[in-house]
Design a protein around this motif. Structure first.
Motif, short mmCIF file in Angstrom:
data_model
loop_
_atom_site.label_atom_id
_atom_site.label_comp_id
_atom_site.label_asym_id
_atom_site.label_seq_id
_atom_site.Cartn_x
_atom_site.Cartn_y
_atom_site.Cartn_z
N GLU A 1 24.74 73.47 35.63
CA GLU A 1 25.65 73.88 36.70
C GLU A 1 26.89 73.00 36.76
OE1 GLU A 1 21.80 75.57 37.12
OE2 GLU A 1 22.30 73.42 37.09
N ARG A 2 26.72 71.71 36.52
CA ARG A 2 27.87 70.81 36.49
C ARG A 2 28.77 71.14 35.31
NH1 ARG A 2 31.88 68.26 38.97
NH2 ARG A 2 32.44 66.29 37.96
N ALA A 3 28.19 71.48 34.17
CA ALA A 3 28.98 71.88 33.01
C ALA A 3 29.80 73.13 33.34
CB ALA A 3 28.09 72.11 31.80
N TYR A 4 29.18 74.10 34.03
CA TYR A 4 29.90 75.32 34.41
C TYR A 4 31.04 74.98 35.37
CZ TYR A 4 25.32 77.24 32.98
OH TYR A 4 24.16 77.53 32.34
N GLU A 5 30.76 74.10 36.32
CA GLU A 5 31.78 73.71 37.30
C GLU A 5 32.98 73.07 36.60
OE1 GLU A 5 32.14 70.31 40.79
OE2 GLU A 5 30.15 71.06 40.26
N LEU A 6 32.72 72.17 35.65
CA LEU A 6 33.81 71.51 34.94
C LEU A 6 34.55 72.48 34.03
CD1 LEU A 6 32.12 68.09 34.14
CD2 LEU A 6 33.95 68.54 35.80
N ALA A 7 33.82 73.37 33.36
CA ALA A 7 34.47 74.35 32.47
C ALA A 7 35.45 75.22 33.26
CB ALA A 7 33.42 75.21 31.78
N ALA A 8 35.12 75.50 34.51
CA ALA A 8 36.01 76.31 35.34
C ALA A 8 37.32 75.60 35.66
CB ALA A 8 35.30 76.71 36.63
N LEU A 9 37.36 74.27 35.48
CA LEU A 9 38.60 73.50 35.71
C LEU A 9 39.55 73.58 34.52
CD1 LEU A 9 37.13 70.24 37.31
CD2 LEU A 9 38.16 72.22 38.48
N ILE A 10 39.05 73.97 33.36
CA ILE A 10 39.90 74.07 32.17
C ILE A 10 40.80 75.28 32.33
CG2 ILE A 10 39.91 74.41 29.67
CD1 ILE A 10 37.23 72.90 29.60
N PRO A 11 42.11 75.12 32.18
CA PRO A 11 43.03 76.22 32.48
C PRO A 11 42.80 77.47 31.65
CG PRO A 11 44.17 74.43 31.34
CD PRO A 11 42.81 73.93 31.70
N ASP A 12 42.29 77.34 30.46
CA ASP A 12 42.04 78.50 29.60
C ASP A 12 41.08 79.48 30.27
OD1 ASP A 12 42.71 76.04 28.18
OD2 ASP A 12 42.64 77.24 26.36
N ALA A 13 40.17 78.97 31.09
CA ALA A 13 39.18 79.82 31.76
C ALA A 13 39.84 80.81 32.73
CB ALA A 13 38.15 78.96 32.48
N ALA A 14 41.03 80.49 33.19
CA ALA A 14 41.71 81.34 34.17
C ALA A 14 42.74 82.28 33.55
CB ALA A 14 42.40 80.45 35.22
N ILE A 15 42.85 82.27 32.23
CA ILE A 15 43.85 83.12 31.56
C ILE A 15 43.15 84.36 31.01
CG2 ILE A 15 45.50 83.26 29.66
CD1 ILE A 15 45.85 80.20 29.96
N GLU A 16 43.61 85.52 31.43
CA GLU A 16 43.04 86.78 30.97
C GLU A 16 43.07 86.84 29.44
OE1 GLU A 16 40.97 90.10 31.35
OE2 GLU A 16 41.69 89.03 33.12
N GLY A 17 41.93 87.14 28.83
CA GLY A 17 41.84 87.22 27.38
C GLY A 17 41.37 85.93 26.72
N LEU A 18 41.28 84.85 27.49
CA LEU A 18 40.76 83.58 26.97
C LEU A 18 39.50 83.23 27.73
CD1 LEU A 18 44.01 81.43 26.62
CD2 LEU A 18 42.95 82.92 24.93
N GLY A 19 38.91 82.13 27.41
CA GLY A 19 37.72 81.66 28.10
C GLY A 19 37.27 80.35 27.50
N VAL A 20 36.25 79.78 28.06
CA VAL A 20 35.68 78.54 27.57
C VAL A 20 34.20 78.80 27.29
CG1 VAL A 20 35.20 76.11 28.09
CG2 VAL A 20 37.29 77.19 28.96
N GLU A 21 33.80 78.62 26.04
CA GLU A 21 32.41 78.81 25.66
C GLU A 21 31.67 77.48 25.81
OE1 GLU A 21 29.78 79.82 21.65
OE2 GLU A 21 31.94 80.21 21.63
N LEU A 22 30.52 77.50 26.45
CA LEU A 22 29.70 76.29 26.61
C LEU A 22 28.46 76.41 25.74
CD1 LEU A 22 31.36 76.36 29.32
CD2 LEU A 22 29.52 74.99 30.23
N ARG A 23 28.20 75.33 25.01
CA ARG A 23 27.00 75.29 24.16
C ARG A 23 26.32 73.94 24.37
NH1 ARG A 23 27.87 78.15 19.25
NH2 ARG A 23 25.73 77.61 18.72
#
Length: 120
Positions: free
Chosen positions: A90-112
């Motif tokens: 859950e903390r990893a998801y929370e931090l990933a949401a802070l990365i600006p790419d996550a908020a750009i339509e067509g981009l995202g942040v993959e967590l592994r």
């Protein structure tokens, strides 16, 4: 628990952004690094050059060959990544949401989740 946060880039989407939007992305990445360093969760990051600057090395019959491809046919490519050490998924998801790419339509942040690492 270590996580690799993968930034898959689509150059067409980024190129369509204004200069101001692109600068805001860089600033937000800086803030993300400050936040995760201050919390002790930051382990490292790498930003990669565009695929056109990369090469492929193959060894066939004992002879190495370096070529400029083939590359996967895709608009998206690995642009970089962060490695974090967090207390929970859950903390990893929370931090990933802070990365600006996550908020750009067509981009995202993959967590592994990381199974093994050495030196990080």
């Amino acid at each position: 628990m270590k996580y690799l946060l993968i930034l898959n880039i689509n150059a067409e989407i980024l190129d369509a952004l204004s200069e101001e939007e692109q600068q805001a992305i860089g600033a937000a990445h800086g803030k993300f690094m400050e936040t995760t360093k201050a919390s002790g969760e930051f382990l490292g990051t790498i930003a990669l050059e565009q695929p056109a600057k990369g090469v492929v090395v193959k060894v066939r019959d004992g002879v190495p060959a370096v070529t400029d491809g083939p590359f996967v046919e895709s608009k998206e490519f690995l642009g970089g990544f962060y490695v974090l050490d967090v207390a929970s998924p859950e903390r990893a998801y929370e931090l990933a949401a802070l990365i600006p790419d996550a908020a750009i339509e067509g981009l995202g942040v993959e967590l592994r989740p990381v199974v093994f690492s050495d030196g990080i």
